[in-house]
Design a protein around this motif. Sequence first.
Motif, mmCIF file in Angstrom:
data_model
loop_
_atom_site.group_PDB
_atom_site.id
_atom_site.type_symbol
_atom_site.label_atom_id
_atom_site.label_comp_id
_atom_site.label_asym_id
_atom_site.label_seq_id
_atom_site.Cartn_x
_atom_site.Cartn_y
_atom_site.Cartn_z
ATOM 1 N N MET A 415 21.364 -51.203 58.986
ATOM 2 C CA MET A 415 22.592 -50.496 58.624
ATOM 3 C C MET A 415 22.944 -49.459 59.683
ATOM 4 O O MET A 415 24.113 -49.311 60.064
ATOM 5 C CB MET A 415 22.436 -49.848 57.251
ATOM 6 C CG MET A 415 22.378 -50.843 56.109
ATOM 7 S SD MET A 415 21.777 -50.110 54.559
ATOM 8 C CE MET A 415 23.054 -48.888 54.216
ATOM 9 N N PHE A 416 21.955 -48.726 60.165
ATOM 10 C CA PHE A 416 22.209 -47.709 61.187
ATOM 11 C C PHE A 416 22.734 -48.364 62.471
ATOM 12 O O PHE A 416 23.723 -47.902 63.059
ATOM 13 C CB PHE A 416 20.941 -46.923 61.495
ATOM 14 C CG PHE A 416 20.434 -46.070 60.354
ATOM 15 C CD1 PHE A 416 21.235 -45.762 59.272
ATOM 16 C CD2 PHE A 416 19.136 -45.568 60.368
ATOM 17 C CE1 PHE A 416 20.769 -44.981 58.220
ATOM 18 C CE2 PHE A 416 18.662 -44.780 59.329
ATOM 19 C CZ PHE A 416 19.472 -44.496 58.259
ATOM 20 N N MET A 417 22.084 -49.447 62.899
ATOM 21 C CA MET A 417 22.494 -50.091 64.145
ATOM 22 C C MET A 417 23.846 -50.792 64.006
ATOM 23 O O MET A 417 24.561 -50.992 64.994
ATOM 24 C CB MET A 417 21.438 -51.093 64.604
ATOM 25 C CG MET A 417 20.183 -50.444 65.187
ATOM 26 S SD MET A 417 20.511 -49.363 66.622
ATOM 27 C CE MET A 417 21.187 -50.540 67.786
ATOM 28 N N GLN A 418 24.207 -51.168 62.778
ATOM 29 C CA GLN A 418 25.463 -51.877 62.548
ATOM 30 C C GLN A 418 26.591 -50.933 62.122
ATOM 31 O O GLN A 418 27.634 -51.388 61.659
ATOM 32 C CB GLN A 418 25.247 -52.965 61.490
ATOM 33 C CG GLN A 418 24.357 -54.092 61.989
ATOM 34 C CD GLN A 418 23.868 -55.004 60.879
ATOM 35 O OE1 GLN A 418 24.158 -54.795 59.706
ATOM 36 N NE2 GLN A 418 23.097 -56.021 61.251
ATOM 37 N N LEU A 419 26.374 -49.627 62.309
ATOM 38 C CA LEU A 419 27.442 -48.671 62.023
ATOM 39 C C LEU A 419 28.587 -48.882 63.017
ATOM 40 O O LEU A 419 28.398 -48.764 64.228
ATOM 41 C CB LEU A 419 26.896 -47.241 62.116
ATOM 42 C CG LEU A 419 27.892 -46.110 61.834
ATOM 43 C CD1 LEU A 419 28.408 -46.168 60.399
ATOM 44 C CD2 LEU A 419 27.236 -44.753 62.097
ATOM 45 N N GLN A 420 29.757 -49.202 62.489
ATOM 46 C CA GLN A 420 30.910 -49.514 63.338
ATOM 47 C C GLN A 420 31.807 -48.303 63.592
ATOM 48 O O GLN A 420 32.385 -48.159 64.668
ATOM 49 C CB GLN A 420 31.750 -50.614 62.671
ATOM 50 C CG GLN A 420 30.986 -51.900 62.410
ATOM 51 C CD GLN A 420 30.583 -52.592 63.686
ATOM 52 O OE1 GLN A 420 31.434 -52.930 64.508
ATOM 53 N NE2 GLN A 420 29.287 -52.799 63.876
ATOM 54 N N ALA A 421 31.934 -47.449 62.580
ATOM 55 C CA ALA A 421 32.870 -46.330 62.724
ATOM 56 C C ALA A 421 32.568 -45.253 61.697
ATOM 57 O O ALA A 421 32.041 -45.525 60.613
ATOM 58 C CB ALA A 421 34.311 -46.812 62.555
ATOM 59 N N VAL A 422 32.916 -44.007 62.056
ATOM 60 C CA VAL A 422 32.845 -42.851 61.148
ATOM 61 C C VAL A 422 34.249 -42.259 61.064
ATOM 62 O O VAL A 422 34.838 -41.891 62.091
ATOM 63 C CB VAL A 422 31.855 -41.781 61.658
ATOM 64 C CG1 VAL A 422 31.835 -40.585 60.708
ATOM 65 C CG2 VAL A 422 30.462 -42.369 61.812
ATOM 66 N N GLY A 423 34.803 -42.181 59.870
ATOM 67 C CA GLY A 423 36.166 -41.705 59.694
ATOM 68 C C GLY A 423 36.300 -40.201 59.865
ATOM 69 O O GLY A 423 35.313 -39.455 59.836
ATOM 70 N N ASN A 424 37.545 -39.753 60.035
ATOM 71 C CA ASN A 424 37.805 -38.310 60.112
ATOM 72 C C ASN A 424 38.168 -37.729 58.749
ATOM 73 O O ASN A 424 38.577 -36.573 58.652
ATOM 74 C CB ASN A 424 38.912 -38.016 61.135
ATOM 75 C CG ASN A 424 40.253 -38.626 60.761
ATOM 76 O OD1 ASN A 424 40.459 -39.088 59.639
ATOM 77 N ND2 ASN A 424 41.186 -38.612 61.698
ATOM 78 N N ASP A 425 37.997 -38.514 57.671
ATOM 79 C CA ASP A 425 38.250 -38.059 56.298
ATOM 80 C C ASP A 425 37.006 -37.359 55.755
ATOM 81 O O ASP A 425 36.415 -37.783 54.769
ATOM 82 C CB ASP A 425 38.651 -39.237 55.410
ATOM 83 C CG ASP A 425 37.622 -40.373 55.435
ATOM 84 O OD1 ASP A 425 36.897 -40.513 56.459
ATOM 85 O OD2 ASP A 425 37.545 -41.134 54.451
#
Length: 447
Positions: A415-425
């Motif tokens: 899951m950590f390696m497959q993190l695609q994006a972190v939102g600004n919300d």
Amino acid sequence: MQPAIDPAVEQERLKTLVEDIVAEASRQGASACEVGASSDAGLSASVRLGEVETVEFNQDKGFGITVYFGQRKGSASTTDSSPDAIRATVEAACDIARYTSEDDCAGLADKALMATEFPDLDLYHPWGIDTEEAINLARECEAAARESSPLITNSDGATVNTHQGCRVYGNSHGFIGTQASSRHSVSCVVIAQKGDEMQRDYWYTVARDGNLLDRMVDVGRTAAERTIRRLGGQKLKTCKVPVLFSAELAGGVIGNLMAGISGGNLYRQSSFLLDHLGKKIFPEWVHIHEKPLLKGGMGSGAFDGDGLQTYAKDFITDGVLANYLLSTYSGRKLGMKSTANAGGARNLFIESNAGDQAALLKQMGTGLLLTELIGHGVNIVTGDYSRGAAGFWVENGEIQYPVSEVTIAGNLKDMFMQLQAVGNDVDRRGNIQTGSLLIDGMTVAGN
């Protein structure tokens, strides 16, 4: 009116008691002593269907005492600050220490590492509301939810909480650290019904300063909107798809990381991140760090649970694990220095690299937006992750329908390696501040 605490007076009183306890431990033969003292006061008022459910006042104090005889340790606690009770509690701690086995890693942190700077972190803002005002605010919040739609047919109520307190930590190095803080919140839980189907959801606001809470009307309406949109939930066929953890759930994923790098789990060899320091565990763009001296932060503090000076640090830099989460004791067990994190990380941030939740839905295309997680199916030893879940099915970047009674599964390393994006919300209501997390390739188990 809620019980009041004068922070200056209370901190001086607690400081004196802590110094007396340390002196008493020395008189009883202890080679070292540390004491954590607290004094808290608060008010909670709940209403349901417009009627008062509960009104609670609390005023608590307590002392946690740890003594050392060389490297033998004993602990005891009391809520009674009378001289006789203090003597008896210290005696109980000493009796325990005399009969425990030695631990090479036990003992106070080094004197030279004790905190020496105590900036004003702007954590104390008492909210001067009385009982009637708290009840009226709760009624206003619940009424806004109930009046927002005829589909809102019932309520589990609205609650207003206000809390203020003092903490003092001292030890036989002569160190004394104090901190006064406040925390206020309003929450609302309502039930929606359509035909035979019923759904429940909630919303809340929290702040150090009562003036910074969201409006009661907004909290109630948001609770209602979240509840109504869950009506018509469907199951899914088992599939492997991207999953978007909404911001209010995303902190739990980061919390699993912190559990994996915590010294206690590491020295017990019960972490999926054992021996991962300096290794890449996230994509290169990921940056996770803490800001313990952030003014007004929900986790701010100038010293940790061992009395060490806190400082800003990275835990993940360019995707690489840069630091473990260590107290004095766990650091010694691992042959490393403390990271001044006794008591955990303080104001943890993961930097955003994307837009708001709507933008992340577009990026995801087809997948599952998570708005609720159920159960505690996380194995920190192996990293295996399996949680009951509810949310919304997404196609072409648009929400199609609500989803219920599914399970999401994966492994935290993946899951950590497959993190695609972190939102600004970013959800700013807690100690871990993060936007929505888009993770690729999780298994969604349904029909």
